[in-house]
Design an enzyme around this catalytic site. Structure first.
Site, PDB file in Angstrom:
ATOM      1  N   TRP A  30     -22.091  27.869   3.521  1.00 59.12           N
ATOM      2  CA  TRP A  30     -21.777  27.035   2.344  1.00 59.12           C
ATOM      3  C   TRP A  30     -20.602  27.688   1.615  1.00 59.12           C
ATOM      4  O   TRP A  30     -20.770  28.674   0.906  1.00 59.12           O
ATOM      5  CB  TRP A  30     -23.005  26.968   1.438  1.00 59.12           C
ATOM      6  CG  TRP A  30     -22.883  26.081   0.238  1.00 59.12           C
ATOM      7  CD1 TRP A  30     -22.066  26.239  -0.833  1.00 59.12           C
ATOM      8  CD2 TRP A  30     -23.647  24.903  -0.019  1.00 59.12           C
ATOM      9  NE1 TRP A  30     -22.260  25.244  -1.748  1.00 59.12           N
ATOM     10  CE2 TRP A  30     -23.237  24.400  -1.268  1.00 59.12           C
ATOM     11  CE3 TRP A  30     -24.645  24.207   0.679  1.00 59.12           C
ATOM     12  CZ2 TRP A  30     -23.794  23.247  -1.829  1.00 59.12           C
ATOM     13  CZ3 TRP A  30     -25.195  23.066   0.112  1.00 59.12           C
ATOM     14  CH2 TRP A  30     -24.758  22.598  -1.124  1.00 59.12           C
ATOM     15  N   ASP A  31     -19.430  27.116   1.810  1.00 57.47           N
ATOM     16  CA  ASP A  31     -18.213  27.745   1.303  1.00 57.47           C
ATOM     17  C   ASP A  31     -17.795  27.141  -0.049  1.00 57.47           C
ATOM     18  O   ASP A  31     -18.276  26.069  -0.453  1.00 57.47           O
ATOM     19  CB  ASP A  31     -17.107  27.535   2.352  1.00 57.47           C
ATOM     20  CG  ASP A  31     -16.025  28.609   2.297  1.00 57.47           C
ATOM     21  OD1 ASP A  31     -15.982  29.362   1.316  1.00 57.47           O
ATOM     22  OD2 ASP A  31     -15.209  28.664   3.241  1.00 57.47           O
ATOM     23  N   MET A  32     -16.879  27.779  -0.737  1.00 57.37           N
ATOM     24  CA  MET A  32     -16.381  27.295  -2.037  1.00 57.37           C
ATOM     25  C   MET A  32     -15.074  28.031  -2.285  1.00 57.37           C
ATOM     26  O   MET A  32     -15.082  29.222  -2.574  1.00 57.37           O
ATOM     27  CB  MET A  32     -17.432  27.633  -3.106  1.00 57.37           C
ATOM     28  CG  MET A  32     -17.257  26.954  -4.425  1.00 57.37           C
ATOM     29  SD  MET A  32     -16.024  27.777  -5.420  1.00 57.37           S
ATOM     30  CE  MET A  32     -16.995  29.018  -6.241  1.00 57.37           C
ATOM     31  N   ASN A  33     -13.957  27.306  -2.142  1.00 57.05           N
ATOM     32  CA  ASN A  33     -12.675  27.999  -1.998  1.00 57.05           C
ATOM     33  C   ASN A  33     -11.686  27.884  -3.144  1.00 57.05           C
ATOM     34  O   ASN A  33     -10.475  28.025  -2.929  1.00 57.05           O
ATOM     35  CB  ASN A  33     -12.006  27.548  -0.699  1.00 57.05           C
ATOM     36  CG  ASN A  33     -12.638  28.232   0.494  1.00 57.05           C
ATOM     37  OD1 ASN A  33     -12.739  29.448   0.527  1.00 57.05           O
ATOM     38  ND2 ASN A  33     -13.090  27.462   1.453  1.00 57.05           N
ATOM     39  N   ASP A  55     -16.898  26.672  12.211  1.00 51.22           N
ATOM     40  CA  ASP A  55     -16.371  26.817  10.848  1.00 51.22           C
ATOM     41  C   ASP A  55     -15.581  25.578  10.443  1.00 51.22           C
ATOM     42  O   ASP A  55     -15.711  24.500  11.038  1.00 51.22           O
ATOM     43  CB  ASP A  55     -15.542  28.117  10.761  1.00 51.22           C
ATOM     44  CG  ASP A  55     -15.597  28.753   9.383  1.00 51.22           C
ATOM     45  OD1 ASP A  55     -14.859  28.282   8.492  1.00 51.22           O
ATOM     46  OD2 ASP A  55     -16.376  29.705   9.179  1.00 51.22           O
ATOM     47  N   ASP A  56     -14.762  25.726   9.445  1.00 49.69           N
ATOM     48  CA  ASP A  56     -13.963  24.648   8.837  1.00 49.69           C
ATOM     49  C   ASP A  56     -13.166  23.865   9.892  1.00 49.69           C
ATOM     50  O   ASP A  56     -12.625  24.466  10.826  1.00 49.69           O
ATOM     51  CB  ASP A  56     -12.990  25.325   7.854  1.00 49.69           C
ATOM     52  CG  ASP A  56     -12.330  24.338   6.925  1.00 49.69           C
ATOM     53  OD1 ASP A  56     -12.542  23.136   7.087  1.00 49.69           O
ATOM     54  OD2 ASP A  56     -11.603  24.806   6.022  1.00 49.69           O
ATOM     55  N   ARG A 114      -5.438  25.484  -3.119  1.00 53.16           N
ATOM     56  CA  ARG A 114      -5.654  25.179  -1.695  1.00 53.16           C
ATOM     57  C   ARG A 114      -5.710  23.654  -1.466  1.00 53.16           C
ATOM     58  O   ARG A 114      -6.526  23.147  -0.712  1.00 53.16           O
ATOM     59  CB  ARG A 114      -6.951  25.822  -1.202  1.00 53.16           C
ATOM     60  CG  ARG A 114      -6.887  26.208   0.270  1.00 53.16           C
ATOM     61  CD  ARG A 114      -8.249  26.522   0.857  1.00 53.16           C
ATOM     62  NE  ARG A 114      -8.128  27.097   2.178  1.00 53.16           N
ATOM     63  CZ  ARG A 114      -9.059  27.072   3.106  1.00 53.16           C
ATOM     64  NH1 ARG A 114     -10.216  26.529   2.867  1.00 53.16           N
ATOM     65  NH2 ARG A 114      -8.871  27.609   4.282  1.00 53.16           N
ATOM     66  N   ASP A 124     -13.307  37.881   3.208  1.00 55.62           N
ATOM     67  CA  ASP A 124     -12.428  37.378   4.265  1.00 55.62           C
ATOM     68  C   ASP A 124     -11.637  38.514   4.900  1.00 55.62           C
ATOM     69  O   ASP A 124     -10.941  38.303   5.893  1.00 55.62           O
ATOM     70  CB  ASP A 124     -11.457  36.333   3.699  1.00 55.62           C
ATOM     71  CG  ASP A 124     -12.084  34.957   3.691  1.00 55.62           C
ATOM     72  OD1 ASP A 124     -13.144  34.787   4.316  1.00 55.62           O
ATOM     73  OD2 ASP A 124     -11.516  34.044   3.058  1.00 55.62           O
ATOM     74  N   CYS A 151     -20.687  31.555   0.664  1.00 61.19           N
ATOM     75  CA  CYS A 151     -19.349  32.083   0.898  1.00 61.19           C
ATOM     76  C   CYS A 151     -18.476  31.500  -0.200  1.00 61.19           C
ATOM     77  O   CYS A 151     -18.736  30.410  -0.693  1.00 61.19           O
ATOM     78  CB  CYS A 151     -18.897  31.595   2.274  1.00 61.19           C
ATOM     79  SG  CYS A 151     -17.187  31.965   2.674  1.00 61.19           S
TER      80      CYS A 151
END
Ligand code: DGJ
Length: 718
Positions: free
Chosen positions: A466-469, A355-356, A432, A537, A515
């Site tokens: 593929w995240d987007m926060n 992950d990240d 963030r 989450d 995600c």
């Protein structure tokens, strides 16, 4: 089937279980009926033309326009507002022509449902005689899938510039009735809780202005008969194949006329059309169910699995994964990752997801987004040897990205401070500690395609998260001229879709999971490119029941990532039994998100057993027919859902209990969708029962002394 009755200018869209009628009346395309399937016949006389009620209003206010606009005496909600060159938005759309063809065309630049020789499409063209604004309405009817697809294209066939101010791609009128609405509300860690209430009078909307479909409101709305439940009653539902801001609305007029619309959010959208230019709307998916909410969901599930999700992984069993996020957060190195992976392999996991935190100098969430280069401090050998070591353990290698973002503390930002969405002279609001790239710009898209491709080519990577926060603030592109600035959000989506299209085509066998801070962008737009989404989450088993319950209203289990995590749970501090965490996670794409290397021997055995069960059952769980049996939003202590395999031979029932209640009458779970005369064997006890008995007498909820207990019953048809 699509029928056209020439003499009456009557269109009949006939699906497997629904019919949809429209008629051209005095040049106006008029909505007549959407509901249970009817034989093809001329029904137009059953729905007489409306008369003006009194002299104050004319009849226009009572017409059921297929595309309501500002015209004559129509005062209700509009599906289209087009500002013409003179500054007014009067638009009198009149029928010009239509075309019916076999198949379905893809929408330019946008994701959309596809056909496999099983669809027919009707395109109706309307035009305003004064401005020559043309509207092409697309309707696709499938055989074997009970979903009606609708989209529209606005073409400026005039000689002057126009401005689209409001585009709702689908608008329908429903029969007069006593209705409820059901929608999916939430926030980060609390996504898609199903909320049912009475259909309000007047205008009601749920929406997102965030530049993403968002955590708060999923782009889905059902209007259902007040008496409808999971198996009975009429339901009219909509979602769309789009991931940006949206608006879904209902309007109950003073004379009880009910309308429902879905489209772009007018607050964060407008589109400039020069002569000769066209605008393509997203595609709406409309479902009518005469068999309650269960019937609605089953129609959406099959369609999304088979006609939205595509590619290599569409029908394949999804790998059981272990993800290191909750295990390590940013604090990992190769050794730690391999220790988790090694244990994962022993338990039977098939994929390790890093992950990240693997790139730039990302030891916390305050930097490096945009710098997609491996951090040699954490992974001295880089990605390739890590992939090889994972492969040697028998595990696939997966990796996390957050491509749409840029950290102010990044080499990318230092090189291109203007690449983010922003407004000159205003603060760039961070969330963030990050900003959002202007995905509408070609150079940004090309940078990402190149940077991600390099990473994916550098090692044997077969999965991408593929995240987007964060969501948009000052969501404007500084390179657009002022008259086009309001196009920024939609141009962002078009740019994102171009990147997704390119990357997923370049790496067709990579499994992509989308995600967005959990499930902040769970929609058919993303599912078109990536067949699964990280649901939330919040990995607490008890919370997850409600989240997965709500998500199942529209989305199939094969689209939902669901992981077993540690207790006390990181989001709620709640302690739930290991088996229950597994039994909840098997309601989606099963995985672990904890440090497996620290698992006790006892839990290791439980994890192995759960993995064995998932491997035996995942075809049923991921491809089967899903039914909701006990509603946790209505029952104070139980929840239950069920899967029946496509061949109707296997049945899996999951049952969850919140707390022990002494001295209560035993509760029952009534199964659904079984063949009444067939016999089903309980695989644990060997007892056999008829489908009718399991549906009408049901199963006894076992007694237990454990809070948050759960059970999985398996039956086989004999
Ligand atoms: C949000 C995601 O939902 C989490 O699973 C995790 O990937 C973090 N982002 C990483 O920053």
């Amino acid at each position: 089937m699509i029928f056209f009755h020439e003499a009456k200018k009557l269109f009949h869209l006939q699906g497997d279980s629904y019919s949809y009628f429209m008629q051209v009346r005095n040049g106006i395309l008029t909505h007549l009926y959407w509901g249970s399937r009817l034989p093809d016949e001329d029904v137009s006389a059953l729905i007489p033309e409306v008369q003006a009620y009194a002299s104050f209003d004319n009849e226009y206010n009572r017409l059921t326009f297929e595309v309501p606009t500002q015209e004559k005496g129509y005062y209700a909600q509009r599906a289209l507002n087009v500002l013409n060159h003179d500054g007014d938005d009067v638009l009198s759309l009149r029928y010009v022509s239509h075309e019916i063809f076999h198949g379905k065309k893809a929408l330019t630049g946008l994701p959309s449902a596809y056909a496999e020789d099983d669809a027919d499409t009707l395109v109706i063209t309307l035009e305003d005689p004064l401005t020559h604004v043309r509207v092409h309405l697309n309707y696709t009817v499938y055989t074997g899938f009970d979903v009606l697809c609708r989209s529209l294209q606005v073409e400026n066939a005039g000689e002057k510039d126009i401005e689209l101010k409001n585009v709702q791609e689908a608008s329908v009128f429903l029969p007069k009735g006593e209705y409820d609405i059901l929608h999916l509300k939430g926030s980060h860690c609390r996504e898609r809780n199903a909320l049912r209430s009475q259909l309000p009078r007047g205008f009601f909307s749920l929406d997102s202005r965030r530049g993403a479909s968002g955590h708060e409101n999923n782009p889905f709305l059902a209007v259902l008969e007040h008496n409808a439940d999971e198996t009975r009653g009429q339901v009219y539902a909509m979602t769309h194949v789009y991931s940006g801001s949206f608006r879904l609305s209902t309007d109950v007029s003073i004379d009880d006329r009910v309308s429902m619309m879905i489209g772009m959010h007018p607050d964060v959208f407008s589109w400039h059309l020069a002569p000769g230019e066209s605008f393509q709307s997203p595609e709406a998916l409309l479902v009518y169910s005469g068999e309650g909410l269960g019937g609605m969901s089953q129609r959406f599930h099959r369609f999304i699995r088979k006609r939205i999700c595509r590619g290599y992984w569409r029908d394949l069993p999804r790998p059981i994964l272990v993800n290191n996020w909750e295990a390590t957060y940013f604090g990992f190195n190769e050794e730690k990752l391999l220790a988790i992976a090694e244990k994962g392999a022993k338990i039977g996991c098939e994929l390790f997801v890093m992950d990240d935190g693997w790139f730039g100098k990302r030891d916390s969430d305050n930097c490096s987004l945009g710098d997609w280069v491996v951090d040699k401090k954490k992974l001295p050998g880089g990605l390739k040897p890590l992939g090889e070591k994972l492969n040697a353990l028998g595990m696939r290698f997966g990796i996390w990205f957050e491509p749409e973002m840029i950290s102010p503390d990044s080499d990318l930002y230092r090189a291109h401070p203007d690449w983010c969405l922003h407004v000159d002279g205003r603060e760039r609001t961070e969330a963030r500690q990050q900003l959002i790239l202007d995905m509408g710009r070609k150079e940004v898209q090309d940078y990402l395609i190149d940077a991600l491709s390099k990473v994916l080519e550098s090692a044997n990577i077969t999965y991408v998260k593929w995240d987007m926060n964060r969501n948009m603030t000052e969501g404007f592109s500084c390179v657009l001229p002022s008259e086009r600035r309001m196009e920024s959000q939609h141009r962002y989506m078009l740019g994102l879709y171009r990147v997704l299209d390119e990357i997923t085509s370049r790496f067709p066998e990579v499994l992509f999971e989308s995600c967005s801070g959990g499930g902040g962008r769970f929609d058919c737009g993303m599912l078109y490119y990536m067949p699964q989404t990280w649901t939330s989450d919040d990995t607490d088993a008890f919370e997850r029941i409600g989240i997965q319950w709500g998500t199942s209203m529209v989305y199939p289990a094969s689209a939902m990532g669901a992981h077993v995590s540690v207790v006390p749970n990181h989001q709620t501090m709640r302690i739930t039994p290991f088996e229950t965490r597994c039994n909840v996670a098997l309601g989606g794409n099963f995985g672990f998100e904890l440090d497996l290397s620290k698992l006790s021997d006892e839990d290791t055995e439980k994890a192995k057993a759960a993995v064995r069960t998932v491997k035996e059952l995942r075809t049923v769980l991921q491809q089967g027919t899903f039914s909701r049996l006990i509603d946790p939003t209505r029952h104070d202590n139980l929840a239950s859902w069920q899967f029946v395999s496509e061949d109707e031979k296997q049945v899996v029932v999951c049952l969850y209990q919140r707390r022990v209640k002494p001295n209560m009458q035993p509760e029952r779970v009534y199964l659904q969708n079984l063949i009444p005369d067939a016999r089903y064997r309980n695989q644990e006890t060997g007892e056999t029962y008829s489908g009718a008995a399991l549906m009408h007498i049901g199963l006894n909820v076992p007694s237990t002394w454990t809070d948050y207990d759960s059970w999985v019953f398996r039956f086989e048809r004999v």
